[in-house]
Design a protein around this motif. Structure first.
Motif, PDB file in Angstrom:
ATOM      1  N   ARG A 227       1.777 -32.606   7.182  1.00 24.79           N
ATOM      2  CA  ARG A 227       1.915 -34.048   7.434  1.00 24.79           C
ATOM      3  C   ARG A 227       1.221 -34.829   6.316  1.00 24.79           C
ATOM      4  O   ARG A 227       0.238 -34.376   5.747  1.00 24.79           O
ATOM      5  CB  ARG A 227       1.278 -34.395   8.789  1.00 24.79           C
ATOM      6  N   ILE A 228       1.754 -36.019   6.040  1.00 26.97           N
ATOM      7  CA  ILE A 228       1.085 -36.983   5.177  1.00 26.97           C
ATOM      8  C   ILE A 228       0.795 -38.207   6.033  1.00 26.97           C
ATOM      9  O   ILE A 228       1.660 -38.681   6.768  1.00 26.97           O
ATOM     10  CB  ILE A 228       1.966 -37.360   3.967  1.00 26.97           C
ATOM     11  N   ILE A 229      -0.437 -38.700   5.960  1.00 27.02           N
ATOM     12  CA  ILE A 229      -0.859 -39.851   6.763  1.00 27.02           C
ATOM     13  C   ILE A 229      -1.362 -40.933   5.822  1.00 27.02           C
ATOM     14  O   ILE A 229      -2.165 -40.659   4.928  1.00 27.02           O
ATOM     15  CB  ILE A 229      -1.974 -39.472   7.758  1.00 27.02           C
ATOM     16  N   VAL A 230      -0.892 -42.155   6.041  1.00 23.18           N
ATOM     17  CA  VAL A 230      -1.351 -43.269   5.214  1.00 23.18           C
ATOM     18  C   VAL A 230      -1.845 -44.406   6.103  1.00 23.18           C
ATOM     19  O   VAL A 230      -1.447 -44.536   7.259  1.00 23.18           O
ATOM     20  CB  VAL A 230      -0.241 -43.792   4.275  1.00 23.18           C
ATOM     21  N   ALA A 231      -2.725 -45.221   5.530  1.00 16.03           N
ATOM     22  CA  ALA A 231      -3.287 -46.365   6.244  1.00 16.03           C
ATOM     23  C   ALA A 231      -3.720 -47.397   5.215  1.00 16.03           C
ATOM     24  O   ALA A 231      -3.764 -47.123   4.017  1.00 16.03           O
ATOM     25  CB  ALA A 231      -4.475 -45.931   7.104  1.00 16.03           C
ATOM     26  N   GLY A 232      -4.034 -48.578   5.685  1.00 18.42           N
ATOM     27  CA  GLY A 232      -4.573 -49.601   4.800  1.00 18.42           C
ATOM     28  C   GLY A 232      -3.656 -50.781   4.599  1.00 18.42           C
ATOM     29  O   GLY A 232      -4.110 -51.902   4.404  1.00 18.42           O
ATOM     30  N   GLU A 233      -2.342 -50.554   4.602  1.00 19.33           N
ATOM     31  CA  GLU A 233      -1.368 -51.636   4.474  1.00 19.33           C
ATOM     32  C   GLU A 233      -0.014 -51.115   4.930  1.00 19.33           C
ATOM     33  O   GLU A 233       0.166 -49.913   5.119  1.00 19.33           O
ATOM     34  CB  GLU A 233      -1.306 -52.157   3.036  1.00 19.33           C
ATOM     35  N   LEU A 234       0.929 -52.014   5.108  1.00 19.89           N
ATOM     36  CA  LEU A 234       2.257 -51.623   5.563  1.00 19.89           C
ATOM     37  C   LEU A 234       2.966 -50.800   4.484  1.00 19.89           C
ATOM     38  O   LEU A 234       2.855 -51.083   3.292  1.00 19.89           O
ATOM     39  CB  LEU A 234       3.082 -52.861   5.905  1.00 19.89           C
ATOM     40  N   THR A 235       3.706 -49.783   4.917  1.00 26.75           N
ATOM     41  CA  THR A 235       4.466 -48.938   4.000  1.00 26.75           C
ATOM     42  C   THR A 235       5.828 -49.569   3.754  1.00 26.75           C
ATOM     43  O   THR A 235       6.499 -50.006   4.691  1.00 26.75           O
ATOM     44  CB  THR A 235       4.652 -47.531   4.598  1.00 26.75           C
ATOM     45  N   GLY A 244      10.246 -37.234   3.727  1.00 26.68           N
ATOM     46  CA  GLY A 244      10.948 -36.231   4.515  1.00 26.68           C
ATOM     47  C   GLY A 244      11.913 -35.416   3.679  1.00 26.68           C
ATOM     48  O   GLY A 244      12.031 -34.197   3.840  1.00 26.68           O
ATOM     49  N   GLU A 245      12.611 -36.082   2.765  1.00 23.11           N
ATOM     50  CA  GLU A 245      13.568 -35.382   1.896  1.00 23.11           C
ATOM     51  C   GLU A 245      12.853 -34.450   0.929  1.00 23.11           C
ATOM     52  O   GLU A 245      13.292 -33.320   0.710  1.00 23.11           O
ATOM     53  CB  GLU A 245      14.382 -36.412   1.110  1.00 23.11           C
ATOM     54  N   ARG A 246      11.743 -34.910   0.349  1.00 30.66           N
ATOM     55  CA  ARG A 246      11.039 -34.117  -0.662  1.00 30.66           C
ATOM     56  C   ARG A 246      10.312 -32.917  -0.064  1.00 30.66           C
ATOM     57  O   ARG A 246      10.329 -31.821  -0.612  1.00 30.66           O
ATOM     58  CB  ARG A 246       9.998 -34.985  -1.382  1.00 30.66           C
ATOM     59  N   TYR A 247       9.633 -33.143   1.076  1.00 29.55           N
ATOM     60  CA  TYR A 247       8.695 -32.138   1.571  1.00 29.55           C
ATOM     61  C   TYR A 247       8.987 -31.640   2.984  1.00 29.55           C
ATOM     62  O   TYR A 247       8.329 -30.704   3.453  1.00 29.55           O
ATOM     63  CB  TYR A 247       7.262 -32.698   1.530  1.00 29.55           C
ATOM     64  N   GLY A 248       9.925 -32.286   3.675  1.00 30.91           N
ATOM     65  CA  GLY A 248      10.264 -31.846   5.020  1.00 30.91           C
ATOM     66  C   GLY A 248       9.157 -32.063   6.032  1.00 30.91           C
ATOM     67  O   GLY A 248       9.067 -31.328   7.016  1.00 30.91           O
TER      68      GLY A 248
END
Length: 433
Positions: A227-235, A244-248
């Motif tokens: 999983r990749i998790i991001v935070a701090g601002e809207l994606t 999803g395409e690159r890493y599934g």
């Protein structure tokens, strides 16, 4: 690094801080790059019963001087040398503790003092207690989909700021999660860090890091990446699909504040644009703004009733709370909604529309001097007229930016957030002329 070795390093820093005058109830400011020196000094200061003020090592001398005037710590700890490169994920430094004349002991029971990112204006001085940090650690430990014992985190967020500090460093120590910081914060460096261990691996960073990874292909499969998790601002739109395409794997998102830590999450990437609040928090919306129950003000100094009053923290984030599902949808900064000729314009909508254009890599939209202004990085070969034409088909005339400023890169805060202060953005645009 084993726990035994870390304890030895902490003991060394306890001796140094004691010699510099730090005692229980004392105050110390850390201005250190991510390093073993930073980790050991932070833990040593807490072991001594000190109140720790964290300063990002990337701040200028002027910014540091202003922060020290506001915080009045008794001891300042800095690195014996500057980091070799801004792209390094960690540094090899020795902490140097110096007593500061006129420093004051702690005037509150808080153990941690941080400055907000300053992405929209002057930083706020935010304080948290040990009980509050332990509450947040309990949230992370119970959070399904967040790395736990026997797993690994590749941490890209700064350990000076709330997600990297609590969700990365302290959660790793608390729950037995192996923590990896890439040697270099480049796309190749991030991929190398993911690949170097077979444990189930979660990457934690900001949307900038997700975009960086979405733009490259790994030289070999990464079955350990979960999983990749991001935070701090809207994606921006399209990043989750590209990951999803690159890493599934899913692109999870988290919403939080320095004042409280983690507030709501969507670690599965299936609730977008919604998130699920963590247990134990009472939320409400008032006038479209998210408020969170908090008994005391998290700010040091005079209490600003526009930020905290009557037991409620005013987040200044526009949000919708679905009472049927319990989901929270953060729409952007409350101050991103402006009036143009009596018509309401949501700057977040304008920004998302811009970044969805194939001619635009990233953008920031602000309200400046009575007009909507956009600062953006164009795709290779894209011209400003192409961008204007794309907006004409997607936005009503009153919503479209009056000014489009093209930059080679958007300015960011020390935490990696996009700068949203109009004066700073204007200065960046002028420097490119």
């Amino acid at each position: 690094m084993t726990r035994t070795t870390l304890r030895s390093l902490v003991a060394d820093q306890v001796t140094r801080l004691t010699a510099a005058g730090l005692a229980p109830g004392g105050t110390v400011a850390l201005r250190l790059p991510p390093s073993l020196g930073y980790v050991s000094t932070l833990l040593a200061a807490w072991q001594l019963g000190g109140q720790v003020c964290l300063l990002d090592h990337r701040l200028t001398e002027h910014e540091v001087a202003a922060a020290l005037d506001r915080l009045t710590p008794q001891v300042l700890v800095e690195a014996d040398r500057h980091p070799a490169s801004g792209l390094r994920g960690f540094s090899e430094i020795e902490p140097v503790a110096v007593p500061l004349p006129g420093g004051q002991p702690a005037r509150s029971p808080h153990v941690l003092v941080q400055l907000s990112s300053g992405s929209t204006g002057p930083s706020k001085v935010i304080a948290r207690t040990a009980a509050d940090l332990l509450r947040e650690l309990a949230c992370y430990r119970a959070l399904s989909g967040f790395p736990q014992a026997g797993e690994r985190t590749v941490l890209l967020s700064s350990v000076v700021h709330v997600l990297g500090l609590v969700g990365g460093l302290l959660h790793g120590l608390h729950s037995g999660v192996r923590l990896t910081v890439p040697e270099r914060m480049t796309a190749a460096g991030l991929l190398a860090a993911i690949a170097e261990d077979d444990l189930p691996t979660t990457v934690i960073g900001v949307p900038f890091h997700a975009e960086l990874l979405a733009g490259v292909r790994a030289p070999r499969p990464l079955p350990q990446l979960t999983r990749i998790i991001v935070a701090g601002e809207l994606t921006r739109p399209g990043v989750a699909a590209a990951i999803g395409e690159r890493y599934g794997v899913p692109l999870g998102t988290m919403y939080g504040m320095t004042e409280l830590g983690v507030i709501a999450t969507d670690l599965t990437g299936t609730l977008y644009p919604g998130t699920r609040p963590v247990p134990g928090l009472e939320l409400r919306t008032e006038g479209g703004e998210l408020h969170i129950r908090r008994a005391d003000s998290p700010y040091l100094g005079l209490t600003d009733p526009s930020r905290w009053s009557d037991g409620w923290l005013h987040t200044r984030d526009a949000a919708e709370l679905d009472r049927a599902t319990g989901l929270l949808t953060v729409l952007g900064r409350r101050d991103s909604q402006v009036s143009i000729g009596g018509l309401k314009v949501d700057l977040t909508e304008v920004e998302h529309t811009l970044t969805a254009l194939p001619e635009v890599r990233e953008a920031v939209v602000v309200f400046d001097s009575g007009a909507v202004a956009a600062y953006l990085v164009p795709a290779d070969g894209a011209e400003v007229e192409q961008i204007r034409a794309g907006l004409e088909h997607r936005l009503a005339g009153y919503k479209r930016p009056r000014r489009l400023s093209l930059l080679p890169a958007l300015p960011r805060t020390a935490t990696g957030k996009l700068l949203r202060d109009p004066a700073g953005l204007r200065a960046a645009a002028l420097a490119e002329r």
